[in-house]
Design a protein around this motif. Sequence first.
Motif, PDB file in Angstrom:
ATOM      1  N   GLU A  10       0.853  -1.182   0.000  1.00 53.35           N
ATOM      2  CA  GLU A  10       0.000   0.000   0.000  1.00 53.35           C
ATOM      3  C   GLU A  10       0.894   1.239   0.000  1.00 53.35           C
ATOM      4  OE1 GLU A  10      -3.991  -1.586   2.365  1.00 53.35           O
ATOM      5  OE2 GLU A  10      -2.571  -0.296   3.403  1.00 53.35           O
ATOM      6  N   PHE A 123       2.799  -9.015   0.992  1.00 51.78           N
ATOM      7  CA  PHE A 123       2.020  -7.773   0.878  1.00 51.78           C
ATOM      8  C   PHE A 123       2.219  -6.968   2.155  1.00 51.78           C
ATOM      9  CE2 PHE A 123      -1.649  -4.976   0.921  1.00 51.78           C
ATOM     10  CZ  PHE A 123      -1.756  -4.606  -0.413  1.00 51.78           C
ATOM     11  N   TYR A 125       1.048  -3.630   4.333  1.00 48.45           N
ATOM     12  CA  TYR A 125      -0.031  -2.648   4.485  1.00 48.45           C
ATOM     13  C   TYR A 125       0.110  -1.981   5.845  1.00 48.45           C
ATOM     14  CZ  TYR A 125      -2.007  -6.485   7.241  1.00 48.45           C
ATOM     15  OH  TYR A 125      -2.190  -7.483   8.166  1.00 48.45           O
ATOM     16  N   CYS A 178       1.258 -11.413   4.710  1.00 50.03           N
ATOM     17  CA  CYS A 178       0.756 -10.044   4.660  1.00 50.03           C
ATOM     18  C   CYS A 178       1.100  -9.421   6.010  1.00 50.03           C
ATOM     19  CB  CYS A 178      -0.756 -10.007   4.442  1.00 50.03           C
ATOM     20  SG  CYS A 178      -1.303 -10.917   2.981  1.00 50.03           S
ATOM     21  N   LEU A 179       1.848  -8.328   5.978  1.00 47.25           N
ATOM     22  CA  LEU A 179       2.353  -7.758   7.233  1.00 47.25           C
ATOM     23  C   LEU A 179       1.933  -6.304   7.392  1.00 47.25           C
ATOM     24  CD1 LEU A 179       6.022  -9.150   7.106  1.00 47.25           C
ATOM     25  CD2 LEU A 179       4.026 -10.193   8.206  1.00 47.25           C
ATOM     26  N   ASP A 180       1.473  -5.976   8.586  1.00 53.15           N
ATOM     27  CA  ASP A 180       1.088  -4.612   8.930  1.00 53.15           C
ATOM     28  C   ASP A 180       2.337  -3.876   9.422  1.00 53.15           C
ATOM     29  OD1 ASP A 180       0.269  -2.307  10.222  1.00 53.15           O
ATOM     30  OD2 ASP A 180      -1.469  -3.230  11.185  1.00 53.15           O
ATOM     31  N   PHE A 183       2.034  -1.541  12.561  1.00 52.69           N
ATOM     32  CA  PHE A 183       2.093  -2.226  13.857  1.00 52.69           C
ATOM     33  C   PHE A 183       3.493  -2.776  14.127  1.00 52.69           C
ATOM     34  CE2 PHE A 183       1.755  -6.158  16.347  1.00 52.69           C
ATOM     35  CZ  PHE A 183       1.070  -5.716  17.464  1.00 52.69           C
ATOM     36  N   LEU A 184       4.075  -3.428  13.125  1.00 52.49           N
ATOM     37  CA  LEU A 184       5.349  -4.117  13.326  1.00 52.49           C
ATOM     38  C   LEU A 184       6.552  -3.186  13.239  1.00 52.49           C
ATOM     39  CD1 LEU A 184       4.553  -7.161  10.999  1.00 52.49           C
ATOM     40  CD2 LEU A 184       4.767  -7.301  13.490  1.00 52.49           C
ATOM     41  N   ARG A 188      11.223  -4.628  11.730  1.00 52.64           N
ATOM     42  CA  ARG A 188      10.753  -5.955  12.150  1.00 52.64           C
ATOM     43  C   ARG A 188      10.043  -6.684  11.006  1.00 52.64           C
ATOM     44  NH1 ARG A 188       8.670  -7.557  17.978  1.00 52.64           N
ATOM     45  NH2 ARG A 188      10.817  -6.867  18.221  1.00 52.64           N
ATOM     46  N   LEU A 192      11.075 -10.377   9.677  1.00 50.55           N
ATOM     47  CA  LEU A 192      10.146 -11.508   9.560  1.00 50.55           C
ATOM     48  C   LEU A 192      10.196 -12.113   8.155  1.00 50.55           C
ATOM     49  CD1 LEU A 192       6.994 -10.181  11.477  1.00 50.55           C
ATOM     50  CD2 LEU A 192       8.690 -11.826  12.287  1.00 50.55           C
TER      51      LEU A 192
END
Lengths: 198, 198
Positions: A10, A123, A125, A178-180, A183-184, A188, A192
């Motif tokens: 995004e 992905f 976001y 899919c990673l935010d 937040f992370l 990080r 991951l």
Amino acid sequence: MVKVITISREYGSGGRLVGSLVAQKLGVPFYDRKIIEMSAEKSGLSENFVADNEQCVKNKFFHNLAFGYMNAHGAAGQLSLSDKLFLVTSEIITDLAEQGPCVIVGRCSDYVLRERDDVMNVFIYADAEHKKERAVKYYGMDAEKAIVEIARTDKYRANHYSYYTDRTWGDRNNYHLCLDSGFLGVERAADLIVAAAK
Amino acid sequence: MVKVITISREYGSGGRLVGSLVAQKLGVPFYDRKIIEMSAEKSGLSENFVADNEQCVKNKFFHNLAFGYMNAHGAAGQLSLSDKLFLVTSEIITDLAEQGPCVIVGRCSDYVLRERDDVMNVFIYADAEHKKERAVKYYGMDAEKAIVEIARTDKYRANHYSYYTDRTWGDRNNYHLCLDSGFLGVERAADLIVAAAK
């Protein structure tokens, strides 16, 4: 064994930065805007056309207009310039994956490389607040404009992806992770991805 | 700092196993079907009712029927038994999160705990082939039945989630990590969640 990592993201999520960190941590080439230069060179189209085309939300009407035009002049057979460009870019991505391990950002690379079994698709976001913050802080945007620009760019990306792949952009089924990043955090998130690829 | 991890999962993805591995690796309690017993005890409803209710695809018609019935008899005020049960389960989840670090599977726990800032929400999914394989191998299902059961259960989960939360089940925006356990394997998926939570 994962050889190629594709990153879709995004706007404002920092996905490009995540991708470059992953490439750095793995010690492999990182391909993002460099693919624009390569596509321009290979297609004979100007870098400006290629970059502009990347920013333009396609719609059927313009597509069909270009299609008709190209046919009448016989210059590009059945294909519009945008479609030709997509094919050239896809060839470049296919070659890059063939050459060796790398990280590729965007350009429907997850779809282009779908037949390979050594590709991990990611992905990235984030929530609206984090994306706005990033657009203001790193792209120097005005906060109000950032909201519009995020929506516009993501609409383009979704549209472009669906036009060329017949899949839904951001649908988890197209990606392995899919990673935010809001937040992370980008660091990080990159760690991951590296851990997942090893 | 992450205190509670919620795991939502597609049927056959091994998400429950991923959750129990995460709890084991972190040395924290794991709550899955145990919440059914707790809900039965707290609500005075039988464990069978609670378990059956979890398997029943709700729809407006039956809901409204129950709603009208309960009102006419004045037994449960404005709420159907299912709705009462949802509230009881939500209270239990809220208390569990209050008590200390834990891993909670399903039961709209991501939504129930949405006001907390120490919760990490994870969604586990897999491609159809992996889910079918798991359903046949671990749940002893016939391959053809597995496809139907996977679709039925996920339809129920999506329906239940949307009914109680007004959100879309599996939409990345509700989760901080979405992991393809078919691609990653359950062990690696668990390791990534632990790494993300630390």
